[in-house]
Structures are given as structure tokens and as C-alpha cells.
Design an enzyme around this catalytic site. Structure first.
Site, PDB file in Angstrom:
ATOM      1  N   ASP A 162       0.869  -1.183   0.000  1.00 27.18           N
ATOM      2  CA  ASP A 162       0.000   0.000   0.000  1.00 27.18           C
ATOM      3  C   ASP A 162       0.899   1.224   0.000  1.00 27.18           C
ATOM      4  OD1 ASP A 162      -1.879   2.131   0.789  1.00 27.18           O
ATOM      5  OD2 ASP A 162      -3.245   0.462   1.211  1.00 27.18           O
ATOM      6  N   ASP A 181      14.342 -67.342 -13.482  1.00 27.45           N
ATOM      7  CA  ASP A 181      15.448 -66.946 -14.331  1.00 27.45           C
ATOM      8  C   ASP A 181      15.144 -67.400 -15.764  1.00 27.45           C
ATOM      9  OD1 ASP A 181      18.562 -66.082 -14.055  1.00 27.45           O
ATOM     10  OD2 ASP A 181      18.306 -67.570 -15.646  1.00 27.45           O
ATOM     11  N   ILE A 182      15.345 -66.497 -16.733  1.00 29.46           N
ATOM     12  CA  ILE A 182      15.146 -66.868 -18.137  1.00 29.46           C
ATOM     13  C   ILE A 182      16.355 -67.672 -18.604  1.00 29.46           C
ATOM     14  CG2 ILE A 182      14.843 -65.989 -20.490  1.00 29.46           C
ATOM     15  CD1 ILE A 182      13.496 -63.538 -19.323  1.00 29.46           C
ATOM     16  N   GLU A 210      17.895 -60.762 -15.978  1.00 30.12           N
ATOM     17  CA  GLU A 210      16.826 -61.681 -16.378  1.00 30.12           C
ATOM     18  C   GLU A 210      16.251 -62.421 -15.176  1.00 30.12           C
ATOM     19  OE1 GLU A 210      20.673 -64.115 -16.888  1.00 30.12           O
ATOM     20  OE2 GLU A 210      20.018 -62.025 -16.843  1.00 30.12           O
ATOM     21  N   ASP A 218      -2.799  -3.345  -2.611  1.00 33.22           N
ATOM     22  CA  ASP A 218      -3.629  -2.186  -2.917  1.00 33.22           C
ATOM     23  C   ASP A 218      -3.601  -1.922  -4.418  1.00 33.22           C
ATOM     24  OD1 ASP A 218      -5.220   0.078  -2.394  1.00 33.22           O
ATOM     25  OD2 ASP A 218      -3.454   1.376  -2.453  1.00 33.22           O
TER      26      ASP A 218
END
Length: 459
Positions: free
Chosen positions: A9, A328-329, A371, A53
């Protein structure tokens, strides 16, 4: 609630009056006398609320200061209340269109101002918490800077769903006329097909229902807790206006409803909701990234241990058994060496998809690394786990993997070791170790098979 408030203000008497009022409630007050000074101070100090303001000589006025504050990423989330001696609707709408959250007329009603301050600061606390969590996620690397919510266009109009809770036909018609141009407006009880609301407009003067109760229930309900609420009140009913804010309304609008004003207030509330929704969505995504393996979409090693540990502890105390599969792959390194890592990654993704479709909703399928995979099976004994593992093994072996860009289909098999909790001295480490030993035995004895160690000895 302690917070820092910036009072702007050009008249020192006004600044001191507001300072005395706010410090009496233990707020920390900063002050500025010019618009440009306020913008720079807000950018540097990041206050929790700005009381601004409008009429300030020289430089920029309050409207332009508000626009600049809302345009900067550092300050656009800070609530702004415009204070002015101008009480006409054009200036009120102008302030809202500049991005202000509220517009109050001087002389300021102390009680109403403090109610607004507390309401906006409560909302600011939520926003700050979301922003802090997002910043932490960005530092950890689970949230990127691309598409960050701070980049949301603050002035773009988004169509949304508005729910009107009122029993005054004339007032409802005026709301529909004003908001229906940009949004989809529905009436409570007749919102079929409208979708979840983005804003609720609630009359607190309705005769057929208690508007305050509606606001309270919306604020406490799970589905509507974050829904912005605009309360309709009479201009001379200060008590009801304050009560609506205390119960959780985000904003109020006075009767008779001015169409341009409700449009501006609706835009402000829905814009803020979308900002907060974007923050919450990014936090949800960061949480998902923290527990998810990015290649396969399965849970990661971190999530595995956070879920398995309490399950094993409950089993130690006589609770339900928990079993795990260690998977496990077979010959995966040979696949990588022969066809390349891109094909290897595609195999991992396809296997993960089949694994997810062959486990129960209550199971946790996790990629441990490379994997190697683990499936946590709560409330499952060893014999049931072995049957599930055998079913999974057959599902993988019975159908070749079709990899895009690879001329030949791949035959993929898996080896599985199964272990289940056994006794009060079982630990997460011992359970995982026995599953690994069973997996090693499956691979040593020819692969493409299931070996169970559901007790201390091999099954």
C-alpha cells in the site's frame, strides 16, 4: 497458523493498520509501498499471501503487479487479495481477471479479512506441500522438467464441469447463462453423464436444503475433498459468508450474481484446481517410477523388499504363510549375444507381460535385475506356489516369442525355484536364499523346470 504476508500500500497508515491486525494473530508481515517493489520482494522472499492495494501512484498499479506476479513461476502460486476503495463491479472483475484470488473493498472488515486470510493460507499449505514433494522428486530424478505444472498457461480458458447446488430457479438460470458458454453446467440431481465436477457452486440461502451441510460434506468426502467450492451469499450477511469460508468454501460471490464476476471467479478456482491436479498427478507418477522397473513395468527390487518384509514377519508370528518364486530366463545371455540387447530387452518385456497375466491380483511380480524375477505370493503355501510356478513355466514354454523386426520366433524357457515360510525363525533373507538355492538346482539339473524348497530341505 503462522505465515508470512506481504502488505502492499502506498499509504503508511494503511500498512501499519494491516500490520497491527495481522501481527496480533502472529503472522509475520513484510511491507512494500510500490507495485514494482512488491513484485521484486515477492520474487525474492516468497511470502505465503499478498495483500495488494490497487491505487498506487507512479510505476505500476495493483492490477499490473498482480498480472506480473501470476506470470512468474516463482510467485504464481501465491494467493493475492486485492484491496481497494473502488467498489464497482468493473474494478472487481478486473482484479479477478488479473489473477487475484479475492477482491476486498476498503474500509476493510477485520473479521471478513481474517477469514479470507485463513482460508487462502490453508490452501497455500497444501500447494506448498505438493510443490515440495515435486521438487524432491525432481532432485531424485524421478520427475523431469518437461511439462512441469508451473508451465501451465495461467490465462487459457479450460472447459470444465460445474455442479450447481441451488433451489432458486432464477439464480440457477443466471449461473447457467454465465458459465454455460465456457463450461458444462449441471444441477444437483440432474448431472447424469456430466462427469466429475471441477467446481461446485453452492447457495447457503437455499430453502430446501442446508447449504452449509453440503459444503461440509463435500470438504470431508473422499471424492470431493479437493473440489473447489464457490458459495453464494447475501451481500449484507457477513456471518454466513464467514461461516461458509470456515467450513471449506474456497470463495464467495454475492447476490444478485454478476455474470462477469462469476465467470472470473470460476476461471480462477478451476485454474488453481488444474494446477494442483497436475502436481498430484506428477507426484503419483513419481511414486510409480520409484517402485517400478522402467523396462518391464513390473515392480522393482526396492518394492520387493518393502512388501516381503512385513509378510514374513506376520508369518513368523503365526500368520498366513508366504511363498516366493525365483525365476530366471534360461540362456538369456546367449540371446543377447546372438541377437543384440534390443532383442533381449524385447524378450524381457514380453516375458514380463506373460508373467503379469499368469499371477493373481494379490501377488507381486518384481524384476530383481537382469533376467531374474521374483514373485511374492501372500497367503500361499508351498504346494500351491509350486503348482502356480509349473503353470507359469508351461505358459512360457508353450508359445514362442514373436519379436518385432526379428525374422524368426524365439523359443524361451524359464527355471523357477520356490520357497515358502517355515517356522518362527524365518527371515526375508533366509526365504530368498532358499528360493535361490532351488532356482540354482533347477538350472543345474537341466533348466526349464520347477524346484520347490517349501521346508528346510529340498522338496
Amino acid at each position: 497458523m503462522s505465515a508470512r504476508i506481504l502488505v502492499v500500500d502506498d499509504l503508511e497508515a494503511n500498512r501499519r493498520l494491516l500490520e497491527a491486525l495481522l501481527t496480533a494473530d502472529y503472522y509475520e508481515v513484510m511491507m512494500a509501498s510500490r507495485g514494482e517493489e512488491a513484485v521484486q520482494l515477492a520474487k525474492r522472499e516468497r511470502p505465503d499471501l499478498i495483500l495488494l492495494d490497487v491505487m498506487m501512484p507512479g510505476g505500476i498499479d495493483g492490477y499490473e503487479a498482480c498480472r506480473r506476479l501470476k506470470a512468474m513461476p516463482e510467485t504464481r502460486h501465491i494467493p493475492v487479495v486485492i484491496l481497494t476503495t473502488l467498489d464497482d463491479r468493473d474494478n472487481r472483475v478486473r482484479g479477478l481477471q488479473a489473477g487475484a484470488e479475492e477482491f476486498l473493498t476498503k474500509p476493510i472488515d477485520d473479521v471478513q479479512l481474517m477469514a479470507r486470510v485463513k482460508s487462502l493460507l490453508t490452501l497455500k499449505v497444501v500447494i506448498d506441500e505438493l510443490r515440495a514433494r515435486e521438487a524432491n522428486g525432481r532432485r531424485l530424478g524421478v520427475i523431469t522438467n518437461d511439462g512441469r505444472p508451473d508451465a501451465v498457461d495461467q490465462h487459457r480458458v479450460f472447459a470444465g464441469n460445474v455442479l450447481v447446488v441451488d433451489d432458486n430457479p432464477t439464480q440457477i438460470k443466471r449461473i447457467q447463462s454465465a458459465l454455460g458458454v465456457e463450461h458444462r453446467v449441471s444441477i444437483l440431481g440432474d448431472e447424469a453423464g456430466a462427469g466429475p465436477p471441477d467446481l461446485a457452486v453452492v447457495s447457503v440461502h437455499a430453502k430446501s436444503f442446508d447449504g452449509f451441510r453440503v459444503i461440509a460434506r463435500m470438504r470431508s468426502g473422499e471424492a470431493t475433498r479437493h473440489l473447489p467450492i464457490l458459495a453464494i451469499v447475501d451481500p449484507d450477511d457477513r456471518k454466513r459468508a464467514i461461516r461458509a469460508l470456515e467450513l471449506g468454501a474456497h470463495d464467495i460471490i454475492l447476490r444478485p450474481i454478476d455474470e462477469e464476476e462469476i465467470i472470473a471467479r470460476a476461471r480462477t478456482l478451476m485454474r488453481r484446481k488444474r494446477y494442483m491436479d497436475a502436481l498430484r498427478q506428477r507426484l503419483d507418477q513419481s511414486l510409480e517410477l520409484a517402485i517400478t522397473d522402467q523396462l518391464t513395468g513390473l515392480y522393482n527390487r526396492r518394492f520387493l523388499f518393502t512388501q516381503l518384509e512385513p509378510l514374513v514377519q506376520r508369518a513368523q508370528c503365526g500368520g498366513d504363510a508366504v511363498s516366493i518364486m525365483a525365476i530366471d530366463i534360461d540362456y538369456f545371455k546367449r540371446c543377447n549375444d546372438t541377437f543384440g540387447h534390443d532383442v533381449g530387452d524385447a524378450v524381457l518385456r514380453e516375458f514380463a507381460a506373460r508373467l503379469a497375466s499368469n499371477t493373481r491380483p494379490s501377488d507381486y511380480a518384481c524384476r530383481q535385475g537382469g533376467e531374474e524375477f521374483i514373485v511374492v505370493m501372500p497367503r500361499t503355501t508351498g504346494d500351491i506356489a509350486c503348482l502356480a510356478a509349473e503353470r507359469l513355466r508351461r505358459s512360457i514354454a508353450s508359445s514362442e516369442f514373436i519379436i518385432p523386426g526379428l525374422a524368426q520366433a524365439l523359443e524361451v524357457t524359464i527355471s523357477i525355484g520356490v520357497a515358502s515360510t517355515d517356522g518362527a525363525d524365518e527371515t526375508t533373507e533366509s526365504l530368498l536364499k532358499r528360493a535361490d538355492e532351488a532356482l540354482y538346482e533347477a538350472k543345474r539339473t537341466g533348466r526349464n523346470r520347477v524346484i520347490g524348497r517349501t521346508g528346510r530341505d529340498a522338496a
